[in-house]
Design a protein around this motif. Structure first.
Motif, PDB file in Angstrom:
ATOM      1  N   LEU A 104      -1.318  -3.418  78.390  1.00 13.53           N
ATOM      2  CA  LEU A 104      -1.448  -2.119  79.038  1.00 13.53           C
ATOM      3  C   LEU A 104      -0.205  -1.264  78.786  1.00 13.53           C
ATOM      4  O   LEU A 104      -0.316  -0.058  78.518  1.00 13.53           O
ATOM      5  CB  LEU A 104      -1.673  -2.305  80.538  1.00 13.53           C
ATOM      6  N   ALA A 105       0.968  -1.887  78.853  1.00 11.87           N
ATOM      7  CA  ALA A 105       2.209  -1.158  78.581  1.00 11.87           C
ATOM      8  C   ALA A 105       2.239  -0.652  77.143  1.00 11.87           C
ATOM      9  O   ALA A 105       2.632   0.493  76.878  1.00 11.87           O
ATOM     10  CB  ALA A 105       3.415  -2.058  78.857  1.00 11.87           C
ATOM     11  N   ALA A 106       1.820  -1.507  76.196  1.00 11.30           N
ATOM     12  CA  ALA A 106       1.774  -1.096  74.791  1.00 11.30           C
ATOM     13  C   ALA A 106       0.777   0.048  74.596  1.00 11.30           C
ATOM     14  O   ALA A 106       1.016   0.978  73.816  1.00 11.30           O
ATOM     15  CB  ALA A 106       1.405  -2.284  73.911  1.00 11.30           C
ATOM     16  N   SER A 107      -0.341  -0.002  75.328  1.00 15.34           N
ATOM     17  CA  SER A 107      -1.345   1.062  75.224  1.00 15.34           C
ATOM     18  C   SER A 107      -0.817   2.381  75.772  1.00 15.34           C
ATOM     19  O   SER A 107      -1.042   3.451  75.181  1.00 15.34           O
ATOM     20  CB  SER A 107      -2.613   0.660  75.975  1.00 15.34           C
ATOM     21  N   LEU A 108      -0.112   2.321  76.896  1.00 13.99           N
ATOM     22  CA  LEU A 108       0.475   3.541  77.456  1.00 13.99           C
ATOM     23  C   LEU A 108       1.520   4.128  76.513  1.00 13.99           C
ATOM     24  O   LEU A 108       1.592   5.349  76.328  1.00 13.99           O
ATOM     25  CB  LEU A 108       1.097   3.225  78.821  1.00 13.99           C
ATOM     26  N   GLU A 109       2.325   3.250  75.922  1.00 17.05           N
ATOM     27  CA  GLU A 109       3.286   3.707  74.918  1.00 17.05           C
ATOM     28  C   GLU A 109       2.549   4.399  73.783  1.00 17.05           C
ATOM     29  O   GLU A 109       2.960   5.463  73.294  1.00 17.05           O
ATOM     30  CB  GLU A 109       4.095   2.524  74.394  1.00 17.05           C
ATOM     31  N   GLY A 110       1.436   3.800  73.354  1.00 13.65           N
ATOM     32  CA  GLY A 110       0.661   4.371  72.258  1.00 13.65           C
ATOM     33  C   GLY A 110       0.070   5.722  72.590  1.00 13.65           C
ATOM     34  O   GLY A 110       0.039   6.621  71.741  1.00 13.65           O
ATOM     35  N   VAL A 111      -0.405   5.895  73.811  1.00 11.44           N
ATOM     36  CA  VAL A 111      -0.978   7.182  74.214  1.00 11.44           C
ATOM     37  C   VAL A 111       0.090   8.271  74.159  1.00 11.44           C
ATOM     38  O   VAL A 111      -0.163   9.392  73.686  1.00 11.44           O
ATOM     39  CB  VAL A 111      -1.596   7.082  75.627  1.00 11.44           C
ATOM     40  N   ILE A 112       1.290   7.951  74.620  1.00  7.28           N
ATOM     41  CA  ILE A 112       2.370   8.939  74.601  1.00  7.28           C
ATOM     42  C   ILE A 112       2.736   9.299  73.165  1.00  7.28           C
ATOM     43  O   ILE A 112       2.934  10.481  72.832  1.00  7.28           O
ATOM     44  CB  ILE A 112       3.591   8.398  75.367  1.00  7.28           C
ATOM     45  N   ILE A 113       2.813   8.294  72.288  1.00  5.93           N
ATOM     46  CA  ILE A 113       3.097   8.571  70.880  1.00  5.93           C
ATOM     47  C   ILE A 113       1.981   9.408  70.260  1.00  5.93           C
ATOM     48  O   ILE A 113       2.223  10.337  69.487  1.00  5.93           O
ATOM     49  CB  ILE A 113       3.288   7.253  70.104  1.00  5.93           C
ATOM     50  N   ALA A 114       0.731   9.097  70.628  1.00  9.23           N
ATOM     51  CA  ALA A 114      -0.410   9.860  70.111  1.00  9.23           C
ATOM     52  C   ALA A 114      -0.321  11.324  70.528  1.00  9.23           C
ATOM     53  O   ALA A 114      -0.625  12.228  69.734  1.00  9.23           O
ATOM     54  CB  ALA A 114      -1.720   9.251  70.606  1.00  9.23           C
ATOM     55  N   LEU A 115       0.107  11.576  71.754  1.00  4.41           N
ATOM     56  CA  LEU A 115       0.233  12.957  72.220  1.00  4.41           C
ATOM     57  C   LEU A 115       1.310  13.713  71.438  1.00  4.41           C
ATOM     58  O   LEU A 115       1.175  14.914  71.197  1.00  4.41           O
ATOM     59  CB  LEU A 115       0.538  12.980  73.716  1.00  4.41           C
ATOM     60  N   THR A 116       2.380  13.009  71.040  1.00  7.99           N
ATOM     61  CA  THR A 116       3.405  13.684  70.217  1.00  7.99           C
ATOM     62  C   THR A 116       2.835  14.032  68.843  1.00  7.99           C
ATOM     63  O   THR A 116       3.168  15.089  68.280  1.00  7.99           O
ATOM     64  CB  THR A 116       4.655  12.814  70.059  1.00  7.99           C
ATOM     65  N   ILE A 117       1.986  13.159  68.294  1.00  8.10           N
ATOM     66  CA  ILE A 117       1.344  13.454  67.012  1.00  8.10           C
ATOM     67  C   ILE A 117       0.405  14.655  67.153  1.00  8.10           C
ATOM     68  O   ILE A 117       0.371  15.551  66.297  1.00  8.10           O
ATOM     69  CB  ILE A 117       0.578  12.223  66.496  1.00  8.10           C
ATOM     70  N   LEU A 118      -0.343  14.678  68.238  1.00  3.72           N
ATOM     71  CA  LEU A 118      -1.249  15.799  68.483  1.00  3.72           C
ATOM     72  C   LEU A 118      -0.480  17.112  68.650  1.00  3.72           C
ATOM     73  O   LEU A 118      -0.963  18.178  68.259  1.00  3.72           O
ATOM     74  CB  LEU A 118      -2.090  15.520  69.730  1.00  3.72           C
TER      75      LEU A 118
END
Length: 525
Positions: free
Chosen positions: A54-68
């Motif tokens: 879950l922590a890795a997924s939350l990290e991924g969502v934040i990184i995805a938002l920076t890409i967006l």
């Protein structure tokens, strides 16, 4: 590692290839399914605790938002320039250099894209070059495929040398700055020969698969000019790397390449005489904007990206000081930080606002561009917010109940145990695997540099050479990186065709990796 564990480690790769490439599902469906399959196998078979996932997924969502954020900025800039009439003027400008779309492809994707890679990296070249190619009359899928192919050789020194300085310098053990510079010089030395054919391959793919009249012959007609254009970038890049280090080879190589190729294209040097089959659509030879004012936003983007990334200037430190950080996500050792002012997307948005003012357009057109950009971005929200968490679960799977290494390291160790004697041919493929999954050459180098170093020691291979091949493999993997593909498709509104893009770029990626190995084996080993 058991058979079930092996298939679990392969799950993120196989699920993407099967769902996205083989079954041709759109990314907004394929990536959430891949995430669910990966998470299920990771929890039940690899033994990664739910909190870690879950922590890795939350990290991924934040990184995805920076890409967006970056993608939104690139779309907004394009839409703003369409409304001011700048894109029409830019088309006329390219026609004055050469009406041949094959020439325009090389100048925009290969040379201008290389400059952007050197200045900003992290997906910026495709985000700018692909929509510019569409504006010049290329189809969206051809623009994405060719922009991704072009964004390869320059990646070694992207974002002012980050893949070398951070990726290799911090990923490998015990390297000095001199060692990193020598590895970078070795990489670009090999790349002079590897990349010599890349612009030609780009033109061949355009002529065979995307032009109005399909023809290999029309592509081969451009061979002299294409090869010359390849050397116009790689030779200056090698010289800069040898003299000054890994910070500026791509930036200066791209600039010098443009300065060399554009005047030669204007006089028809090494160009075939008949270009009518591949000429851009005829345009009315009038424009409300001068060529200088039309190109000024792109010039401002280039200048801003360079000056904000030079560590010698205080602006870089000031922008990075606006840092939002989440340390110890859900009590794990994972952390993520976002520097919103430092992201290229912020530069794109600021320049879009300036462009509307400089080109004397109405503010209502800017608001309209914002609305259109948001609508284009929405389908990618689902894709990236599933793809990046899947990647982060894969990378952070080293925390588990079965005392297993992280999945990418386990796969690399398995390959090394069976193919260690031929590692000079495997090293670039490992680098490409890292970029394919992580979406970044820097992350690939950070992830696998120490592993490549250990294999070189165990097999008595030259460490410098193997680390250079890691860098080159990471460059090649950039062509098929899932995150890059989804982002580039988003910029041109090409949703649901991500698998088709990877099918086109897979062969050039394999060429790049295998050619690097072969040249290293022939001349460096």
């Amino acid at each position: 590692m058991t058979t079930s564990q092996l298939f679990t480690a392969l799950t993120p790769i196989l699920s993407v290839l099967i769902l996205l490439v083989a079954l041709r599902l759109p990314a907004k469906l394929a990536m959430p399914l891949s995430l669910l399959i990966t998470a299920f196998a990771t929890f039940f078979i690899w033994g990664v605790p739910f909190t870690q996932m879950l922590a890795a997924s939350l990290e991924g969502v934040i990184i995805a938002l920076t890409i967006l954020w970056i993608v939104f900025g690139a779309i907004l800039l394009l839409k703003a320039l369409e409304r001011t009439g700048a894109t029409h003027t830019i088309k006329l400008g390219f026609s004055s250099i050469s009406p041949d779309k094959r020439v325009q492809l090389i100048i925009v994707a290969w040379l201008f894209g290389s400059f952007l890679e050197g200045a900003a990296g992290f997906g910026t070249p495709a985000a700018i070059a692909a929509p510019l190619l569409v504006a010049l009359g290329f189809t969206p899928i051809s623009a994405v495929v060719l922009a991704l192919m072009a964004d390869s050789s320059a990646v070694s020194f992207g974002a002012v040398g980050t893949p070398a300085i951070v990726g290799i310098g911090q990923g490998a053990k015990g390297l000095s700055s001199t060692d990193v510079s020598q590895i970078a010089v070795t990489a670009v030395g090999i790349d002079i020969l590897v990349a010599a054919l890349l612009p030609l391959f780009m033109v061949l793919m355009y002529c065979r698969f995307f032009a109005d009249s399909s023809s290999w012959r029309k592509g081969f007609e451009m061979a002299p000019f294409a090869v010359m254009s390849a050397f116009a970038f790689t030779l200056p890049a090698y010289t800069v790397a040898w003299l000054f280090g890994p910070e500026f080879p791509s930036v200066l190589g791209g600039m010098l390449g443009l300065a060399i190729v554009c005047p030669l294209a204007r006089i028809g040097f090494l160009l075939p005489k008949n270009t009518s089959d591949h000429s851009a659509t005829n345009l009315a030879q009038s424009s409300p904007l001068s060529l200088t004012r039309a190109w000024l936003p792109y010039v401002l983007v280039a200048i801003a990206l360079v000056v904000t990334r030079l560590p010698q200037l205080p602006l870089s430190t000031w922008l990075q000081s606006a840092n939002v950080e989440w340390v110890g996500i859900l009590g794990t050792d994972l952390s993520v930080n976002v520097m919103p002012l430092y992201l290229p997307g912020t530069v794109f948005m600021l320049v879009a606002v300036i462009a509307v003012w400089l080109q004397r357009s109405q503010s209502s057109q800017l608001f309209s561009a914002v609305k259109d950009s948001a609508n284009m971005l929405y389908p990618s929200l689902i894709s990236l917010c599933a793809a990046v968490p899947m990647v982060r679960i894969f990378l952070h799977s080293g925390v588990n109940d079965n005392a297993l290494p992280a999945m990418p390291m386990a796969l690399a160790e398995l390959v090394a145990s069976h193919l260690g004697d031929a590692w000079i041919f495997m090293a670039p493929l490992v680098g490409a695997l890292g970029s394919f999954i992580a979406g970044s050459a820097t992350f690939s180098n950070l992830m696998f540099a120490s592993f490549q170093q250990a294999i070189a020691i165990d097999t008595s291979l030259n460490q410098q050479l193997i680390l250079a091949l890691q860098m080159l493999g990471a460059n090649g993997g950039n062509m098929i990186a899932v995150v890059n593909v989804v982002a580039a498709c988003s910029v041109v509104g090409l949703h649901g065709k991500e698998g088709d893009v990877i099918r086109y770029t897979l062969l050039p990626m394999l060429y790049y990796c295998l050619a690097a190995s072969t040249i290293a084996w022939l001349f460096w080993s």
